[in-house]
Scaffold this active site. Structure first.
Site, PDB file in Angstrom:
ATOM      1  CD  GLU A   1      -2.481   1.243   2.763  1.00 10.52           C
ATOM      2  OE1 GLU A   1      -3.533   1.892   2.840  1.00 10.52           O
ATOM      3  OE2 GLU A   1      -2.006   0.592   3.721  1.00 10.52           O
TER       4      GLU A   1
ATOM      5  CE  LYS B   1      -7.361   1.599   3.548  1.00  7.80           C
ATOM      6  NZ  LYS B   1      -6.217   2.154   4.315  1.00  7.80           N
TER       7      LYS B   1
ATOM      8  CB  CYS C   1      -4.390  -1.489   4.367  1.00 13.60           C
ATOM      9  SG  CYS C   1      -3.460  -1.516   5.926  1.00 13.60           S
TER      10      CYS C   1
END
Length: 260
Positions: free
Chosen positions: A40, A106, A140
């Site tokens: 990430e 994300k 994540c």
């Protein structure tokens, strides 16, 4: 599919240095892999300095990814800080060797770090088709929300997949969560699951032990890189995951509920 994971330290908020180090690390993979997974925010570390560090989709990081994917004849996936239409995104890119791009922003922003104060959340999940596989790449904190990762009973449907990927900056203080959740996502979705983290200390003082891993569809760990930088390549079997699902068709008994 041959898949390669790269666990690395990152130079804090230094895209030029980080691109250079990943160029060197990936050079050995030319002609030996189909897919390379980077962490990430691999150009900067997990920074909230979005306005200072963001790049457009025609900026140096995207151009670099396209060049590297072409040179290595492999797809590359990882996230970076992107600006588009006045909004900042923690954007994952999947870059094909021919230069084509797929993107995923994300979905779950990390409130503990105030990520939602600087970045705009995505709203659509991505499934990529690559060399006979269907792949779901996430970022994540998405790992903590199983409904967003949920697989369909029939992997031929638009949202079904055989490989699940998380790119991350996941601190060592919560590495037990990282390990457990990666295994859980693999078992419940009956999919190979890959998590790529960073190693070292970031610009805010957070420490990372890495623990990047490849886990099979039954929850068995195929590799784990802990406490050091490292590159690992292995071959995943599509026939094996398909056979496992036929023998244990648990996905078919699910409710099919998803929150998206």
């Amino acid at each position: 599919m041959r898949i390669s994971i790269i666990q690395s330290t990152l130079q804090w908020e230094n895209p030029v240095a980080n691109r250079a180090q990943f160029t060197a690390k990936m050079a050995i993979l030319r002609g030996t892999t189909d897919l390379i997974v980077l962490p990430e925010m691999f150009t900067t570390g997990f920074s909230m300095q979005a306005a200072q560090l963001a790049e457009p989709m025609d900026g140096p990081t995207v151009q670099w990814l396209q060049h590297e994917a072409s040179m290595l004849d492999a797809a590359i996936v990882g996230s970076f800080i992107c600006v588009e239409n006045g909004h900042y995104f923690n954007r994952l890119l999947w870059v094909f060797p021919d230069g084509r791009l797929e993107k995923y922003d994300k979905r779950y922003l990390f409130g503990l770090a105030g990520e939602g104060n600087y970045y705009t959340a995505g709203t659509q999940r991505l499934i990529v088709e690559w060399r006979g596989w269907r792949v779901c790449p996430l970022v994540c904190y998405d790992l903590r929300f199983p409904e967003w990762s949920r697989n369909d009973a029939n992997a031929t449907e638009n949202s079904g997949y055989e490989l699940l990927i998380y790119v991350a900056n996941w601190p060592s203080r919560r590495n037990a969560h990282w390990k457990s959740l990666l295994t859980a996502r693999a078992i419940e979705n009956q999919a190979f699951t890959v998590g790529v983290n960073i190693f070292g200390t970031d610009g805010t003082g957070l420490e990372y032990t890495g623990d990047s891993a490849i886990i099979d569809f039954g929850g068995q760990t195929l590799c784990r890189i802990s406490g050091q930088e490292g590159v690992f390549t292995t071959e995943l079997s599509l026939a094996a995951v398909q056979h496992y699902r036929q023998q244990l068709p648990f996905l078919q008994d699910g409710s099919g509920f998803r929150s998206f």
